[in-house]
Write an enzyme that holds these catalytic residues in place. Structure first.
Site, short mmCIF file in Angstrom:
data_model
loop_
_atom_site.label_atom_id
_atom_site.label_comp_id
_atom_site.label_asym_id
_atom_site.label_seq_id
_atom_site.Cartn_x
_atom_site.Cartn_y
_atom_site.Cartn_z
N LYS A 107 49.31 25.18 30.83
CA LYS A 107 48.35 26.25 30.50
C LYS A 107 47.92 26.08 29.06
CE LYS A 107 46.66 29.96 32.60
NZ LYS A 107 46.36 30.09 34.03
P1 NAD Z 1 37.38 36.63 33.95
O1 NAD Z 1 37.43 36.50 32.48
O2 NAD Z 1 36.29 35.99 34.72
O3 NAD Z 1 37.39 38.19 34.36
C1 NAD Z 1 38.37 39.07 33.93
C2 NAD Z 1 37.98 40.47 34.36
O4 NAD Z 1 39.08 41.36 34.10
C3 NAD Z 1 36.77 41.03 33.62
O5 NAD Z 1 36.03 41.86 34.49
C4 NAD Z 1 37.42 41.90 32.52
O6 NAD Z 1 36.59 42.93 32.06
C5 NAD Z 1 38.62 42.44 33.28
N1 NAD Z 1 39.73 42.87 32.42
C6 NAD Z 1 40.31 42.17 31.42
N2 NAD Z 1 41.29 42.91 30.87
C7 NAD Z 1 41.32 44.08 31.54
C8 NAD Z 1 42.11 45.25 31.45
N3 NAD Z 1 43.07 45.36 30.53
N4 NAD Z 1 41.88 46.27 32.32
C9 NAD Z 1 40.90 46.16 33.25
N5 NAD Z 1 40.13 45.07 33.40
C10 NAD Z 1 40.33 44.05 32.55
O7 NAD Z 1 38.83 36.13 34.46
P2 NAD Z 1 39.21 35.53 35.89
O8 NAD Z 1 39.03 34.06 35.85
O9 NAD Z 1 38.56 36.36 36.94
O10 NAD Z 1 40.78 35.79 35.89
C11 NAD Z 1 41.33 37.06 36.24
C12 NAD Z 1 42.82 36.89 36.51
O11 NAD Z 1 42.99 35.95 37.57
C13 NAD Z 1 43.64 36.35 35.34
O12 NAD Z 1 44.92 36.95 35.38
C14 NAD Z 1 43.75 34.88 35.64
O13 NAD Z 1 44.89 34.28 35.02
C15 NAD Z 1 43.87 34.92 37.15
N6 NAD Z 1 43.52 33.67 37.83
C16 NAD Z 1 42.28 33.11 37.67
C17 NAD Z 1 41.95 31.95 38.36
C18 NAD Z 1 40.57 31.35 38.29
O14 NAD Z 1 40.31 30.41 39.07
N7 NAD Z 1 39.68 31.83 37.46
C19 NAD Z 1 42.92 31.33 39.19
C20 NAD Z 1 44.17 31.92 39.34
C21 NAD Z 1 44.46 33.10 38.65
#
Ligand code: NAD
Length: 419
Positions: A107
């Site tokens: 990561k």
């Molecule tokens: P992103 O940046 O596209 O979106 C994040 C979203 O969460 C946004 O809408 C933001 O406003 C919201 N957010 C952030 N902090 C917040 C809080 N404290 N309370 C409420 N909402 C909040 O991120 P993403 O890629 O969608 O990732 C989201 C989660 O999924 C993360 O934990 C990430 O590690 C996990 N994840 C992502 C992927 C991927 O392919 N992108 C894969 C596996 C896991």
């Protein structure tokens, strides 16, 4: 000792699993998996549009590479820490093992607020990170991908920065996944994590004898994972009644119009202010009535303080580490079915693996092929975890961890010991 709650929780989950595997593997081998193989802290110094040279910290962690090169996304948030990145790298080791791809866990983190960076500054920062982390990024060492705060466009800039520094038109082999399709990305990667969340949610509903059609869903986070999961669940017939992001939340028991909400978010960069629904804090949204809750934002959202108030019957962990161990115990007692993160959101890394093989072999896959393989793999691994949970009388998280840690331990044994 660590003071980072995400790392504490990741270690607590691992220690519980290691106890279950004591009879199968030597204690030293299990201990070896507890610590990351390498943790690097970088200082980046990009010159941004304000004409100043900024000092920005970044981290790269390789947790374990018994199964292959480290795989894991780049998180860009103002408060990301080395310990948080370590926890996420550890989770990636288990996720890759569980979903059955030949990668270890890694990561990265960049300490910056993507919402405050104009696009050109973000590009400069991503190129600066690529340059600083160049010794880590390689198809046989560490292959990054998007995570919170980074996206497809950023991955395209990483590939470009590497091919530029090599003096070549492109790179040979896969240095980064989640790139734009035009630069060797794979169709369906952007949607893969959210789709995987929907596939495992549908499987959980079926296991519990419930109908997904008409079932009410709340999603926390409307980014890459949350927005796609919401749309995919709606396509399967569910009614999405609540969505929250970092700025606020909206709830409407009759169902939200996701297309209108997405258009609002494109303009306002938040769900806050969307007119059709009741507005509330993000914290309140988690405890509103629904059958399925999808935390798809950040870590430590379901805690001992709110776990008793959550009304959902199923929690589908789109985010990494959204539930604390104390909350887990409360949810287990209350009979809430948790689809653990290392299973629920593994669709992204599975399709990253397809992108990796496609680029290595210079093949092309269609979106239909990607979707079919994603669906099959998610369902098969869900069934495997469910079966282990039933046979060993374990919660889903422990069953998933048991399978994953066992697989990594078996690979370490197969490698043998180097001095
Ligand atoms: P992103 O940046 O596209 O979106 C994040 C979203 O969460 C946004 O809408 C933001 O406003 C919201 N957010 C952030 N902090 C917040 C809080 N404290 N309370 C409420 N909402 C909040 O991120 P993403 O890629 O969608 O990732 C989201 C989660 O999924 C993360 O934990 C990430 O590690 C996990 N994840 C992502 C992927 C991927 O392919 N992108 C894969 C596996 C896991």
């Amino acid at each position: 000792m660590t003071t980072n709650p995400m790392l504490e929780h990741a270690l607590a989950n691992f220690d519980k699993t290691a106890r279950l595997l004591r009879g199968e593997f030597p204690a030293d081998l299990l201990l070896k998996m507890r610590d990351p193989r390498e943790r690097s802290e970088l200082r980046l110094s990009p010159e941004l549009a304000d004409g100043r040279t900024h000092t920005i910290r970044a981290f790269v962690v390789h947790h374990n590479r018994a199964l292959g090169p480290s795989k894991g996304g780049i998180r860009m948030t103002p408060c990301v820490t080395l310990d948080e990145v370590t926890a996420l790298a550890m989770e990636m080791t288990w996720k890759c093992a569980l979903i059955g791809v030949p990668f270890g866990g890694g990561k990265s983190g960049i300490v910056a607020d993507p919402e405050q960076l104009p696009p050109h500054d973000k590009e400069t920062l991503i190129r600066s990170f690529t340059r600083g982390a160049i010794r880590h990024i390689h198809p046989l060492v560490y292959v990054p991908a998007p995570d919170m705060g980074t996206n497809e466009r950023d991955m395209g800039h990483i590939k470009d920065a590497i091919s530029y520094s090599l003096g070549q038109a492109t790179t040979q082999g896969c240095y980064v996944t989640g790139k734009p399709v035009i630069l060797g990305g794979i169709p369906g990667r952007r949607e893969a994590t959210g789709r995987g969340v929907a596939i495992t949610t549908a499987a959980a509903m079926k296991t519990l004898g419930r109908d997904l059609c008409g079932a009410t869903v709340i999603v926390q986070g409307f980014g890459n994972v949350g927005a796609v999961a919401a749309h995919a669940l709606a396509e399967l017939g569910a009614r999405v009644v609540g969505i929250g992001d970092i700025h606020g939340a909206v709830y409407n028991p009759s169902g939200l119009n996701l297309t209108a909400l997405a258009a609002h978010v494109r303009k306002q960069r938040s769900v806050a202010g969307f007119t059709v629904g009741r507005h509330m804090t993000g914290a309140k949204l988690l405890t509103m009535p629904c059958e399925v809750l999808v935390p798809a934002a950040t870590g430590n959202q379901i805690t001992k303080e709110n776990a008793g108030k959550i009304q959902a019957k199923i929690i589908a962990e789109g985010a990494n580490g959204p539930t604390t161990p104390e909350a887990d115990r409360i949810l287990e007692k209350r009979g809430v079915f948790v689809i653990p993160d290392i299973l629920c959101n593994a669709g992204g890394v599975f399709v990253s693996y397809l992108e990796y093989t496609q680029e290595t072999q210079q093949e092309q896959m269609t979106e239909a092929e990607v979707r079919t393989r994603l669906e099959q793999r998610m369902q098969e691994r869900f069934a495997r975890v469910c079966q282990t949970a039933q046979e060993r009388k374990l919660p889903m998280r422990q069953a998933a961890m048991l399978l994953a840690v066992r697989s990594v331990a078996t690979a370490i044994e197969a490698h043998g010991n180097l001095p």
